[in-house]
Design an enzyme around this catalytic site. Structure first.
Site, mmCIF file in Angstrom:
data_model
loop_
_atom_site.group_PDB
_atom_site.id
_atom_site.type_symbol
_atom_site.label_atom_id
_atom_site.label_comp_id
_atom_site.label_asym_id
_atom_site.label_seq_id
_atom_site.Cartn_x
_atom_site.Cartn_y
_atom_site.Cartn_z
ATOM 1 N N LYS A 23 24.323 60.587 54.419
ATOM 2 C CA LYS A 23 23.574 60.035 55.567
ATOM 3 C C LYS A 23 24.178 58.709 56.022
ATOM 4 O O LYS A 23 24.402 58.488 57.207
ATOM 5 C CB LYS A 23 22.112 59.816 55.147
ATOM 6 C CG LYS A 23 21.301 58.964 56.108
ATOM 7 C CD LYS A 23 19.886 58.768 55.634
ATOM 8 C CE LYS A 23 19.654 57.501 54.827
ATOM 9 N NZ LYS A 23 19.631 56.245 55.591
ATOM 10 N N ASN A 24 24.458 57.834 55.056
ATOM 11 C CA ASN A 24 24.928 56.495 55.420
ATOM 12 C C ASN A 24 26.365 56.484 55.916
ATOM 13 O O ASN A 24 26.865 55.456 56.359
ATOM 14 C CB ASN A 24 24.778 55.534 54.228
ATOM 15 C CG ASN A 24 23.327 55.143 54.018
ATOM 16 O OD1 ASN A 24 22.468 55.490 54.835
ATOM 17 N ND2 ASN A 24 23.058 54.441 52.932
ATOM 18 N N ARG A 93 16.675 51.677 62.376
ATOM 19 C CA ARG A 93 17.517 50.531 62.056
ATOM 20 C C ARG A 93 18.981 50.811 62.416
ATOM 21 O O ARG A 93 19.680 49.945 62.937
ATOM 22 C CB ARG A 93 17.362 50.236 60.560
ATOM 23 C CG ARG A 93 18.463 49.476 59.916
ATOM 24 C CD ARG A 93 18.202 47.992 59.885
ATOM 25 N NE ARG A 93 19.376 47.264 59.424
ATOM 26 C CZ ARG A 93 19.561 45.981 59.573
ATOM 27 N NH1 ARG A 93 18.657 45.256 60.173
ATOM 28 N NH2 ARG A 93 20.643 45.391 59.134
ATOM 29 N N CYS A 117 11.609 47.893 59.149
ATOM 30 C CA CYS A 117 11.928 48.564 57.900
ATOM 31 C C CYS A 117 10.948 48.116 56.839
ATOM 32 O O CYS A 117 10.462 46.997 56.869
ATOM 33 C CB CYS A 117 13.342 48.185 57.513
ATOM 34 S SG CYS A 117 13.827 48.968 56.021
ATOM 35 N N ARG A 122 15.803 42.461 56.848
ATOM 36 C CA ARG A 122 17.012 43.068 57.408
ATOM 37 C C ARG A 122 17.430 42.470 58.760
ATOM 38 O O ARG A 122 17.417 43.144 59.790
ATOM 39 C CB ARG A 122 16.854 44.587 57.508
ATOM 40 C CG ARG A 122 16.518 45.176 56.170
ATOM 41 C CD ARG A 122 16.486 46.660 56.211
ATOM 42 N NE ARG A 122 17.759 47.251 55.864
ATOM 43 C CZ ARG A 122 17.916 48.548 55.654
ATOM 44 N NH1 ARG A 122 16.929 49.371 55.767
ATOM 45 N NH2 ARG A 122 19.100 49.023 55.319
ATOM 46 N N LEU A 126 24.598 38.733 61.002
ATOM 47 C CA LEU A 126 26.029 38.897 60.663
ATOM 48 C C LEU A 126 26.729 39.814 61.668
ATOM 49 O O LEU A 126 27.902 39.610 61.989
ATOM 50 C CB LEU A 126 26.190 39.440 59.239
ATOM 51 C CG LEU A 126 25.660 38.525 58.130
ATOM 52 C CD1 LEU A 126 25.681 39.222 56.779
ATOM 53 C CD2 LEU A 126 26.489 37.240 58.060
ATOM 54 N N ASP A 306 20.140 51.497 46.786
ATOM 55 C CA ASP A 306 19.518 52.758 47.199
ATOM 56 C C ASP A 306 19.209 53.685 46.023
ATOM 57 O O ASP A 306 18.593 54.741 46.219
ATOM 58 C CB ASP A 306 20.415 53.495 48.208
ATOM 59 C CG ASP A 306 20.403 52.828 49.569
ATOM 60 O OD1 ASP A 306 19.587 51.906 49.774
ATOM 61 O OD2 ASP A 306 21.211 53.228 50.431
ATOM 62 N N ARG A 398 13.516 61.464 55.964
ATOM 63 C CA ARG A 398 14.557 60.666 56.652
ATOM 64 C C ARG A 398 15.918 60.856 55.986
ATOM 65 O O ARG A 398 16.953 60.770 56.648
ATOM 66 C CB ARG A 398 14.205 59.173 56.594
ATOM 67 C CG ARG A 398 13.201 58.710 57.628
ATOM 68 C CD ARG A 398 13.071 57.184 57.579
ATOM 69 N NE ARG A 398 14.383 56.575 57.470
ATOM 70 C CZ ARG A 398 14.685 55.513 56.733
ATOM 71 N NH1 ARG A 398 13.763 54.910 56.037
ATOM 72 N NH2 ARG A 398 15.912 55.042 56.694
#
Ligand code: UD1
Length: 417
Positions: A23-24, A93, A117, A122, A126, A306, A398
């Site tokens: 997913k990421n 997000r 979130c 978060r 940056l 995670d 999700r």
């Protein structure tokens, strides 16, 4: 629609499962497709809610995106950045990922602040700082971020912290156009390497991903093609934690052990036997897991935040007391209150959880409040006495594609009602 998982614990797990693409990794890759005017196919894509939200964002800006039989086809030839909808970017997000690519292709971006979130503040300072280093003029007002990239060129970005999302956004912002972008103190996660591979596959020039200095040489255009992303190391880790909790033996295919060393090391110290293959692991867990003294989340290659909730679930039924330190997100222990409803003995103070393993957890009615916290409740329920009913399944959906089917394939008694 009522949506609950009902898990009857006590069955040992046995069998083989395969995890899909990470997913990421896929989320930034979808955003990255905005950089190209050609059709791109992303293989092995999981059918999970976060991916569908990103598909909606691509469609909302006039791009085309379809997920069929595990292949996601994206075509952003007709994308129009003026269409970015606040409703959509406000809910997820990862919508912040569209900022870099939209800016690189259209020299202009206007998006609303990305969705909230449950695990912490978060911020995106940056990301914004990185864009400014590339010569982008950024104005923030009324919950919107307006970026003027007319004078965008390469530049040096020194990140205060190796943020995964900021590193990815800056890589994408620098991938098109003239100039060279150098990111120092870049995140080193495997998903960053996957993004580099993807951009280069499309014709870009990125090097250094996997180290803390990444160099992006802008090119005039990117092409298309068929790309297969890395496997989901967090989904694989979650199913390993499930075996560690419930006991049994399983072959978990699809993710690379070299992306999971910190997790494998802790599970071995908890008593699991794990054999590593190129794209999978075989895990055996006999008897009650042993507690490990300390687990501390860190950027890669450290223990991933995670996986923190899932490993805490294993510790909650382990022999002995362990200590978990969460260094990445300030509110990532909320789910422990739900584990305590199942009889876990967990004391949380700020970013530290002390987990005194109990002999038996017991089934209870609990609620998932975030993605990985929800996964931890599933893991714990597998070894609990009796029935656990989990609400808030939309959080679990999700990031896990039909988790009840995957756990069911390993012999767990899980139903969705
Ligand atoms: C990504 C992952 C998420 C994972 C996290 C850390 C995706 C889609 N999500 O999230 O699952 O938990 O990496 O491995 O890939 N920070 C700032 N300012 C910023 C950006 C981040 O202060 O502009 C802070 C965050 O609040 C957090 C830390 O940096 O404390 C790490 O965040 P980051 O690495 O950016 O995580 P994400 O990219 O949001």
């Amino acid at each position: 629609m009522k949506n609950q998982l009902v898990i009857r614990g006590g069955r040992r797990l046995r069998g083989e499962i395969t995890v899909a693409a990470a997913k990421n990794s896929v989320l930034p890759l979808i955003a990255c497709c905005i950089l190209s005017e050609q059709e791109i196919h992303i293989e092995n894509c999981p059918a999970i809610a976060d991916i569908f939200s990103m598909i909606d964002i691509i469609r909302s800006i006039g791009g085309d995106a379809q997920l069929q039989n595990g292949t996601l086809t994206v075509n952003c030839k007709h994308a129009n950045p003026q269409l970015v909808s606040a409703d959509l970017t406000g809910t997820i997000r990862s919508s912040v990922f569209v900022l870099g690519p939209i800016l690189a292709r259209f020299q202009y971006a206007d998006i609303s602040y990305p969705g909230g979130c449950e695990i912490g503040l978060r911020p995106i300072d940056l990301h914004i700082y990185g864009l400014k280093c590339l010569g982008v003029k950024v104005t923030e007002a009324n919950g919107r971020i307006l970026c003027d990239g007319k004078n965008r060129k390469g530049g040096f970005v020194n990140l205060d912290f190796p943020s995964v999302g900021a590193t990815e956004n800056i890589m994408m912002a620098g991938a098109l156009g003239s100039g060279t972008t150098v990111i120092r103190n870049a995140a080193r996660e495997p998903e960053i390497v996957d993004l580099q591979n993807f951009i280069n596959f499309l014709g870009g020039k990125v090097s250094g991903a996997g180290t803390d200095v990444i160099t992006v040489q802008g090119v005039q255009r990117l092409g298309g093609g068929v790309y297969k992303p890395m496997g989901d190391r967090i989904a694989a880790g979650t199913y390993m934690a499930a075996v560690a909790c419930a006991g049994g033996a399983a072959y978990i295919r699809g993710a690379e052990p070299k992306h999971m060393h910190a997790v494998l090391e802790k599970l071995r110290r908890m008593g699991c036997e794990i054999s590593e293959f190129e794209r999978g692991v075989f895990i055996t867990a006999e008897g009650r897991p042993r507690a490990v003294h300390k687990i501390e989340t860190q950027p890669f290659p450290g223990f991933p935040t995670d996986m923190q909730p899932q490993i805490t679930a294993v510790l909650s039924c382990a022999d002995g007391t362990g200590c978990v330190v969460e260094n990445m997100f300030e509110s990532r222990f909320k789910y422990t209150a739900q584990l305590c409803k199942m009889g876990a003995k967990i004391l949380v103070k700020d970013r530290v959880a002390v987990v005194k393993g109990v002999k038996k957890l017991s089934g209870a009615h609990v609620t998932a409040e975030d993605l990985r916290g929800g996964a931890a409740l599933c893991v714990a329920a597998l070894c609990a006495d009796g029935e656990t009913v989990i609400d808030g399944v939309r959080h679990i959906d999700r990031g896990y594609d039909a988790i009840e089917n995957v756990l069911g394939a390993l012999g767990a008694d899980v139903t969705r009602v």
